[in-house]
Design a protein around this motif. Structure first.
Motif, PDB file in Angstrom:
ATOM      1  N   ILE A  12     -41.599  46.693  91.825  1.00  7.36           N
ATOM      2  CA  ILE A  12     -40.792  47.632  92.761  1.00  7.36           C
ATOM      3  C   ILE A  12     -40.837  47.521  94.121  1.00  7.36           C
ATOM      4  O   ILE A  12     -40.164  47.708  94.989  1.00  7.36           O
ATOM      5  N   LEU A  52     -32.613  49.224  93.530  1.00  2.01           N
ATOM      6  CA  LEU A  52     -33.466  50.434  93.836  1.00  2.01           C
ATOM      7  C   LEU A  52     -32.895  51.899  93.085  1.00  2.01           C
ATOM      8  O   LEU A  52     -33.760  52.619  92.801  1.00  2.01           O
ATOM      9  N   VAL A 105     -33.771  51.561  89.856  1.00  4.51           N
ATOM     10  CA  VAL A 105     -35.266  51.760  89.680  1.00  4.51           C
ATOM     11  C   VAL A 105     -35.672  53.174  89.878  1.00  4.51           C
ATOM     12  O   VAL A 105     -36.280  53.701  88.727  1.00  4.51           O
ATOM     13  N   LEU A 110     -46.637  53.044  93.960  1.00  4.31           N
ATOM     14  CA  LEU A 110     -45.592  52.428  94.594  1.00  4.31           C
ATOM     15  C   LEU A 110     -46.015  52.655  96.254  1.00  4.31           C
ATOM     16  O   LEU A 110     -46.283  53.640  96.628  1.00  4.31           O
TER      17      LEU A 110
END
Length: 215
Positions: A63, A108, A111, A133
């Protein structure tokens, strides 16, 4: 035994992340396992653990790499610099956000949606994944910039809000979350409803926000 170079280790990690991305495109984030990545990468069961200890570490690295590849902070700053009023800045930022959602729905966007599901079902993952993250990723930076422009307009008497600014900010967040959710459901999961038009939706949101701000 010959010493393994840092370049070789980095190359191996990237190869593993390439495999993880391929798994991610065919399987929900919250269902991905270390075995999935091992099989996709063609590694032995023991081989992958030289680079990542568990699937959570793989997900964080994957990610964060996606975030870095799709970073557009400079574009956000240029958008603000190239506008002459806070009203124009807000219009352009929301338009930019609509394009960002459209262009990154399969990466994204997916995600974001699946992380929400993962953390809801496994709150302990907030520590092992979410807290690690990359901070200030483009979407968060854009929203912070947008809210700052709204605040600047209120303080400069350009806006005369009909509602509390905090309520307006929460309204924007809810609308954006809904747009991301619907876009992901259609494009990534084949939901039957029509895909939302990000451009038209953002224009409607812009007009609504300006009404709430007393423009």
């Amino acid at each position: 035994m010959p010493k393994v170079s840092q370049a070789y280790l980095a190359q191996k990690r990237e190869m593993i992340l390439d495999a993880a991305v391929q798994v991610f495109h065919r399987k929900p984030l919250y269902e991905m396992t270390m075995l999935d990545v091992i099989q996709q990468a063609g590694l032995s069961r023991g081989g992958i653990y030289k680079y990542y200890d568990n699937i959570d570490e793989v997900l964080v690295a994957m990610i964060n790499r996606m975030t870095a590849e799709n970073r557009f902070v400079d574009q956000i700053e240029e958008t603000v610099e190239n506008t002459s009023t806070v009203k124009e800045a807000i219009e352009e930022l929301l338009s930019l956000l609509g394009r960002y959602i459209r262009d990154h729905v399969n990466s994204l966007g997916k995600v974001q949606f699946e992380l929400t599901v993962l953390v809801t079902n496994h709150p302990e993952k907030a520590e092992s994944i979410v807290s690690k993250l990359t901070e200030q990723e483009s979407g968060q930076y854009l929203m912070a910039t947008l809210f700052q422009q709204i605040q600047n307009g209120v303080e400069g008497k350009v806006f005369h809000p009909r509602f509390a600014v905090s309520d307006i900010s929460n309204f924007i967040i809810l609308q954006i979350d809904g747009l991301v959710h619907n876009t992901v459901m259609v494009h990534c999961y084949g939901a039957s409803e029509s895909a939302p038009d990000e451009g038209r939706t953002m224009k409607l949101l812009t007009e609504t926000v300006f009404f709430m701000l007393g423009v």
